[in-house]
Design an enzyme around this catalytic site. Structure first.
Site, mmCIF file in Angstrom:
data_model
loop_
_atom_site.group_PDB
_atom_site.id
_atom_site.type_symbol
_atom_site.label_atom_id
_atom_site.label_comp_id
_atom_site.label_asym_id
_atom_site.label_seq_id
_atom_site.Cartn_x
_atom_site.Cartn_y
_atom_site.Cartn_z
ATOM 1 N N ARG A 122 0.578 -1.351 -0.458
ATOM 2 C CA ARG A 122 -0.064 -0.031 0.010
ATOM 3 C C ARG A 122 0.576 1.429 -0.307
ATOM 4 O O ARG A 122 0.758 2.384 -0.201
ATOM 5 C CB ARG A 122 -0.886 0.021 1.707
ATOM 6 C CG ARG A 122 -1.922 -0.924 1.375
ATOM 7 C CD ARG A 122 -3.170 -1.169 2.341
ATOM 8 N NE ARG A 122 -4.246 -1.990 1.671
ATOM 9 C CZ ARG A 122 -5.432 -1.605 2.721
ATOM 10 N NH1 ARG A 122 -5.319 -1.383 4.036
ATOM 11 N NH2 ARG A 122 -6.135 -3.225 2.178
ATOM 12 N N ASP A 151 -16.195 8.812 7.795
ATOM 13 C CA ASP A 151 -15.256 8.510 7.785
ATOM 14 C C ASP A 151 -13.981 8.973 7.796
ATOM 15 O O ASP A 151 -13.555 9.957 7.316
ATOM 16 C CB ASP A 151 -14.870 7.178 6.128
ATOM 17 C CG ASP A 151 -14.667 6.625 6.696
ATOM 18 O OD1 ASP A 151 -14.861 5.476 6.112
ATOM 19 O OD2 ASP A 151 -13.194 6.167 5.825
#
Length: 291
Positions: free
Chosen positions: A61, A162
């Site tokens: 990532r 979020d």
């Protein structure tokens, strides 16, 4: 109905560029010291602990982003991240490391209970709902469909938050692949979704009139949500499992502070509040009510 002239999602810097690859950046290139720095940073920022067996996930990532910034190995990048990175860089790394896995009407009995039991039990309007882990938008839009079907276009407000700015950008567009529809009720699909054509074949978009009723906001669950106001219903599903007991308690205290007396808190079936000192009554598995 057809989907017309939708602006495509711009991956920008937030998406991993898989065309950039340095074979030298494999699992062995992430030293224990560098991993520890990244692990500690992410836990401090998000409350989520990355276990040692997920080192390859961290490499996958962060690799392309690190290379794009000119860093050739994780030791120097992790030192930069801890000591010199600005707020935007830190937020971007949290984005990249955050796991987001969801789909429409996940754990569908929660939506049935919402429509048939919770909504009728709240006698004031507007009914205020908070989806506290919105991810890419499937859950808040599922809630919006259930609320609109039960209450129409007025009488309810839905806030969706979020920690990932990248996920919020995706959620606001409301554009998804057809594979996300497995558990959506057919009547909702017909009423609230628009089928893609041409370059959007195999995709669908949540109807604009429903999208505009969802208020997406950036929020870290480790922080107070007093600015969001009080809610009758809070959905916080499939996120508590990533926290240790101390962080979970902190997050739940923050959520509880925004829950009106008699309000409902909904977690996922895989999460438990056992051992946490909160005046919440379990009314059925994964559904609690403030006493």
């Amino acid at each position: 109905m057809q989907l017309q002239a939708v602006k495509p999602i711009n991956p920008g810097i937030n998406m991993i560029n898989t065309s950039v690859f340095d074979a030298s950046l494999n699992a062995s290139s992430l030293s224990k010291a560098a991993f520890k720095k990244i692990q500690t940073f992410f836990q401090q920022q998000s409350g989520i602990f990355i276990s040692e067996h997920k080192q390859q996930l961290v490499i996958a990532r962060l690799r392309s982003h690190m290379l794009a910034l000119g860093f050739k190995e994780f030791d120097s990048y992790s030192t930069y991240l801890i000591n010199k990175a600005n707020r935007d860089e830190r937020a971007h790394v949290v984005d990249l490391l955050t796991t987001n896995e969801t789909y429409f009407f996940r754990e569908p009995n929660h939506f049935t209970y919402l429509a048939n039991t919770i909504v009728p039990s709240v006698n004031h309007r507007p009914l205020r709902v908070w989806c506290a882990a919105a991810s890419s938008g499937e859950e808040p839009y599922s809630l919006a469909m259930a609320l609109h079907d039960k209450l129409g276009s007025t009488g309810w407000e839905l806030t969706a938050s979020d920690i990932s700015v990248r996920m919020l950008e995706t959620a606001e567009q409301g554009l998804y692949r057809m594979q996300r529809l497995e558990f959506m009720p057919p009547e909702y699909l017909k009423k609230y979704c628009r089928k893609g054509v041409g370059p959007y074949e195999g995709m669908f978009m949540v109807a604009p009139e429903l999208r505009k009723q969802v208020n997406f906001v950036h929020h870290n669950l480790l922080e107070s949500a007093a600015n969001l106001g009080q809610f009758d219903i809070i959905f916080v599903r499939n996120v508590l499992i990533y926290f240790d007991s101390d962080v979970k308690n902190q997050v739940l205290q923050n959520l509880y502070a925004q829950l009106r007396p008699g309000g409902w808190l909904v977690t996922s079936h895989s999460e438990s509040l056992n051992g946490l000192d909160l005046p919440l009554k379990l009314v059925r598995p994964s559904i609690y009510r403030r006493t």
